[in-house]
Design a protein around this motif. Structure first.
Motif, PDB file in Angstrom:
ATOM      1  N   GLY A  80     -23.865  66.962  47.370  1.00 62.73           N
ATOM      2  CA  GLY A  80     -23.451  65.627  47.785  1.00 62.73           C
ATOM      3  C   GLY A  80     -24.101  64.539  46.955  1.00 62.73           C
ATOM      4  N   ILE A  81     -25.383  64.702  46.667  1.00 63.71           N
ATOM      5  CA  ILE A  81     -26.089  63.744  45.816  1.00 63.71           C
ATOM      6  C   ILE A  81     -25.487  63.733  44.412  1.00 63.71           C
ATOM      7  N   GLY A  82     -25.223  64.927  43.879  1.00 69.20           N
ATOM      8  CA  GLY A  82     -24.642  65.021  42.540  1.00 69.20           C
ATOM      9  C   GLY A  82     -23.271  64.367  42.446  1.00 69.20           C
ATOM     10  N   LEU A  83     -22.421  64.613  43.443  1.00 70.42           N
ATOM     11  CA  LEU A  83     -21.081  64.026  43.432  1.00 70.42           C
ATOM     12  C   LEU A  83     -21.143  62.501  43.548  1.00 70.42           C
ATOM     13  N   ALA A  84     -22.070  62.007  44.364  1.00 72.07           N
ATOM     14  CA  ALA A  84     -22.216  60.558  44.497  1.00 72.07           C
ATOM     15  C   ALA A  84     -22.634  59.927  43.171  1.00 72.07           C
ATOM     16  N   CYS A  85     -23.575  60.556  42.474  1.00 73.32           N
ATOM     17  CA  CYS A  85     -24.037  60.027  41.193  1.00 73.32           C
ATOM     18  C   CYS A  85     -22.943  60.131  40.118  1.00 73.32           C
ATOM     19  N   ALA A  86     -22.212  61.231  40.130  1.00 72.02           N
ATOM     20  CA  ALA A  86     -21.142  61.400  39.144  1.00 72.02           C
ATOM     21  C   ALA A  86     -20.007  60.406  39.372  1.00 72.02           C
ATOM     22  N   ARG A 100     -23.703  58.232  36.656  1.00 73.32           N
ATOM     23  CA  ARG A 100     -24.387  58.905  35.563  1.00 73.32           C
ATOM     24  C   ARG A 100     -23.836  60.323  35.438  1.00 73.32           C
ATOM     25  N   PRO A 101     -23.959  60.941  34.267  1.00 77.80           N
ATOM     26  CA  PRO A 101     -23.506  62.331  34.117  1.00 77.80           C
ATOM     27  C   PRO A 101     -24.398  63.277  34.899  1.00 77.80           C
ATOM     28  N   VAL A 102     -23.785  64.282  35.490  1.00 70.94           N
ATOM     29  CA  VAL A 102     -24.504  65.238  36.326  1.00 70.94           C
ATOM     30  C   VAL A 102     -24.211  66.654  35.843  1.00 70.94           C
ATOM     31  N   PRO A 128     -14.944  64.391  40.238  1.00 72.29           N
ATOM     32  CA  PRO A 128     -15.139  63.538  39.059  1.00 72.29           C
ATOM     33  C   PRO A 128     -15.452  64.348  37.808  1.00 72.29           C
ATOM     34  N   ALA A 129     -14.943  63.890  36.685  1.00 69.27           N
ATOM     35  CA  ALA A 129     -15.178  64.576  35.413  1.00 69.27           C
ATOM     36  C   ALA A 129     -16.645  64.593  35.038  1.00 69.27           C
TER      37      ALA A 129
END
Length: 414
Positions: A80-86, A100-102, A128-129
């Protein structure tokens, strides 16, 4: 005839003012001449950039660990954290994050499971890409892959998630010191991410089986792994409960705890602000280990100016002697205060519990002593209608805490 040497002169050889070699013993340099010392005034004049955050107040830059028991929801939390940042959206339900890229190294999942998890968390939105994933990686390639990803995105402060550390942790060599072996693993990962300021490497790890009062001691293995990390997050969650507490500590971050709740795999703060979620965590710690009846008694006392045993007895539907014992026990534990003999009140400084209720958010009931009892309600709207009261699905008692209401029952009844 003496011949002068032309510069550069030989190191360790003494020369006179004319550049001629003097026959003397070699000069041994001091260790202070070869190490990187810095004077206090030079250090004082230095300026450093502010600490970067992947998720402000929760996940800073550098090498960090997030630890929890198996099946506690660690992978859902970091995904969830990764998707939010991406995406550049909102992490943990309420914290805006910079896009940011994840790189998510999901080494315990296959692509089908990963796709399903992402789709569940995104609730129909496209993946997200910027969320780059890998599910199969050789042990020896981990640091090289992290380095290459960070170099490719050096100007964008990437987030790398390693799930899990145990999948890439090499076996300890025979007769090797366990602490040194663990510290070497953590230090190697830290060096990789430190080479890219502003970037974050978040490694998922397991907790020890043994209980510990210090949450950092919960990190599985020796203290070497935790000692090498810049920050440590420990997720504490009871089985079958939707509620958890995330403890946060680190070299450059203030030690704190925030209360979280999970719904369908998605984790979020219990409140719209990090400050309130921190206060919620304090309340949960106070409630842990207390019986359901004690918690309900504490909620009742903290919602009123004063309370007598007959009033609590009517509220809890118990006899007056038992109500008196509950009040005395809570007073002895420092949870409530005493105004006079048999008359109890909230602690002199407004407690976190009582601060959550407004005086106007009450409704009157009549107890067996013909006195007016005030029940706290936790609604922003007019709650004068008794039908607005949310009741526990298991014990049928009113609920006052938002996390209880969201869960449909008291935490202790779940």
């Amino acid at each position: 005839m003496t011949i002068a040497l032309t510069p550069p002169f030989a190191y360790g050889t003494e020369y006179d003012e004319n550049g001629f070699e003097v026959d003397s013993a070699p000069v041994t340099p001091s260790v202070l001449d070869v190490i990187d010392l810095i004077a206090g005034d030079d250090l004082d004049a230095m300026e450093f950039p502010d600490l970067e955050w992947a998720v402000r107040g929760v996940v800073p830059e550098g090498f960090g660990l997030i630890v929890a028991p198996p099946k506690a929801g660690k992978s859902w939390l970091v995904a969830g954290i990764g998707l939010a940042c991406a995406t550049g959206g909102v992490a943990l339900g309420h914290i805006p994050v910079e896009q940011r890229p994840v790189l998510y190294m999901a080494l315990e999942d296959g692509r089908r499971r990963l796709q399903s998890r992402y789709r569940t968390l995104l609730q129909g939105a496209p993946i997200p890409a910027e969320m780059v994933s890998v599910t199969d990686l050789k042990l020896q390639d981990v640091t090289e892959v992290i380095t290459a990803f960070c170099e490719r995105n050096a100007d964008r402060k990437p987030l790398v998630i390693l799930d899990t550390l145990g999948k890439v942790k090499p076996a300890k060599k025979a007769n090797a010191d366990s602490y040194q072996a663990d510290y070497a693993i953590g230090s190697a990962l830290k060096r990789v991410i430190d080479a890219h300021p502003g970037s974050t490497l978040l490694a998922v790890h397991h907790t020890r089986k043994a209980e510990s009062e210090d949450f950092v001691d919960a990190v599985s293995g020796t203290h070497g792994i935790a000692g090498s990390a810049d920050f440590v997050l420990v997720l504490s969650r009871k089985r079958q409960s939707q509620d958890a507490v995330l403890a946060i500590t680190g070299r450059d971050v203030a030690e704190t705890e925030v209360a979280l709740v999970t719904d369908g795999g998605a984790w979020s703060l219990t409140s719209s602000s990090l400050t309130q979620a921190t206060e919620d965590a304090v309340i949960r710690r106070e409630r842990s280990g207390k019986s359901d009846r004690t918690i309900r008694a504490l909620e009742y006392v903290n919602s009123r100016p004063t309370t007598r045993p007959p009033e609590l007895a009517a509220w809890l539907d118990i006899n007056i002697d038992d109500a008196g014992r509950y009040l005395r026990r809570m007073y002895d534990d420092g949870l409530i205060d005493k105004q006079s003999r048999g008359l109890y009140r909230p602690v002199s400084e407004a407690s976190e519990v009582s601060e959550r209720f407004k005086t106007s958010d009450t409704r009157a009931l009549t107890d067996s002593t013909d006195g007016a009892l005030k029940l706290p309600l936790n609604s922003e709207k007019d709650t004068s209608d008794a039908s607005d009261t949310k009741r526990c699905a298991r014990c049928d008692c009113p609920m006052t805490f938002p996390d209880d209401i969201a869960n449909g029952s008291h935490i202790e009844c779940t």
